[in-house]
Motif scaffolding. Structure first.
Motif, short mmCIF file in Angstrom:
data_model
loop_
_atom_site.label_atom_id
_atom_site.label_comp_id
_atom_site.label_asym_id
_atom_site.label_seq_id
_atom_site.Cartn_x
_atom_site.Cartn_y
_atom_site.Cartn_z
N LEU A 9 14.77 2.02 35.29
CA LEU A 9 13.46 2.32 35.85
C LEU A 9 13.44 3.80 36.17
O LEU A 9 14.24 4.27 36.99
CB LEU A 9 13.20 1.50 37.11
CG LEU A 9 11.90 1.77 37.84
CD1 LEU A 9 10.70 1.36 36.97
CD2 LEU A 9 11.86 1.02 39.16
N CYS A 10 12.55 4.55 35.54
CA CYS A 10 12.46 5.99 35.81
C CYS A 10 11.88 6.21 37.20
O CYS A 10 10.80 5.70 37.52
CB CYS A 10 11.60 6.68 34.76
SG CYS A 10 11.44 8.46 35.08
N PRO A 11 12.58 6.98 38.04
CA PRO A 11 12.07 7.23 39.39
C PRO A 11 10.85 8.14 39.42
O PRO A 11 10.17 8.23 40.44
CB PRO A 11 13.25 7.89 40.11
CG PRO A 11 14.20 8.30 39.05
CD PRO A 11 13.90 7.54 37.82
N GLN A 18 15.12 -1.63 28.97
CA GLN A 18 16.52 -2.07 29.02
C GLN A 18 17.26 -1.55 27.80
O GLN A 18 16.67 -1.32 26.75
CB GLN A 18 16.63 -3.57 29.16
CG GLN A 18 15.94 -4.39 28.12
CD GLN A 18 16.00 -5.87 28.45
OE1 GLN A 18 16.74 -6.29 29.33
NE2 GLN A 18 15.23 -6.66 27.75
N VAL A 19 18.57 -1.38 27.98
CA VAL A 19 19.41 -0.81 26.94
C VAL A 19 20.84 -1.31 27.14
O VAL A 19 21.22 -1.72 28.25
CB VAL A 19 19.33 0.74 26.97
CG1 VAL A 19 19.92 1.30 28.23
CG2 VAL A 19 19.96 1.35 25.75
N ASN A 35 10.52 8.83 28.25
CA ASN A 35 9.07 8.87 28.39
C ASN A 35 8.58 10.20 28.96
O ASN A 35 7.79 10.90 28.34
CB ASN A 35 8.61 7.71 29.27
CG ASN A 35 7.12 7.53 29.26
OD1 ASN A 35 6.51 7.43 28.20
ND2 ASN A 35 6.51 7.48 30.43
N CYS A 36 9.12 10.59 30.13
CA CYS A 36 8.64 11.81 30.79
C CYS A 36 9.68 12.93 30.78
O CYS A 36 9.41 14.02 31.25
CB CYS A 36 8.21 11.50 32.21
SG CYS A 36 9.58 11.19 33.36
N THR A 42 22.52 9.20 35.65
CA THR A 42 22.23 7.90 35.05
C THR A 42 22.09 6.82 36.11
O THR A 42 21.22 5.95 36.02
CB THR A 42 23.32 7.52 34.04
OG1 THR A 42 23.48 8.60 33.10
CG2 THR A 42 22.98 6.27 33.28
N ALA A 43 22.93 6.87 37.15
CA ALA A 43 22.89 5.86 38.22
C ALA A 43 21.51 5.77 38.87
O ALA A 43 21.10 4.70 39.32
CB ALA A 43 23.95 6.18 39.27
N GLU A 44 20.78 6.86 38.92
CA GLU A 44 19.48 6.86 39.57
C GLU A 44 18.42 6.13 38.76
O GLU A 44 17.35 5.81 39.27
CB GLU A 44 19.03 8.29 39.85
CG GLU A 44 19.92 8.99 40.86
CD GLU A 44 19.46 10.40 41.17
OE1 GLU A 44 18.25 10.59 41.42
OE2 GLU A 44 20.31 11.30 41.15
N PHE A 45 18.71 5.84 37.49
CA PHE A 45 17.78 5.10 36.64
C PHE A 45 18.04 3.60 36.65
O PHE A 45 17.24 2.83 36.14
CB PHE A 45 17.88 5.60 35.18
CG PHE A 45 17.21 6.92 34.96
CD1 PHE A 45 15.88 6.99 34.57
CD2 PHE A 45 17.91 8.10 35.10
CE1 PHE A 45 15.26 8.20 34.35
CE2 PHE A 45 17.31 9.33 34.88
CZ PHE A 45 15.97 9.37 34.51
#
Length: 59
Positions: A9-11, A18-19, A35-36, A42-45
């Protein structure tokens, strides 16, 4: 056999996808939202703590 995936999930833009953990960099490495193009660790996603744990185990 089902392939393991993690949910992201992009903050910044809230893109949800999912990947496979093997397709992602280490949890402390820089990752870019497709997307943006936000750049964060990576952990923040990771959408949940379970996703982060899976990334650390299988990534």
């Amino acid at each position: 056999m089902d392939e393991t995936t993690v949910q992201l999930l992009c903050p910044e833009c809230a893109k949800n996808w999912q990947v496979s953990p093997g397709e992602l960099p280490e949890s402390t490495d820089l990752f870019h939202c497709p997307n943006c193009h936000a750049s964060r660790r990576t952990a923040e996603f990771m959408r949940t703590d379970r996703d982060l744990k899976t990334l650390k185990q299988l990534g």
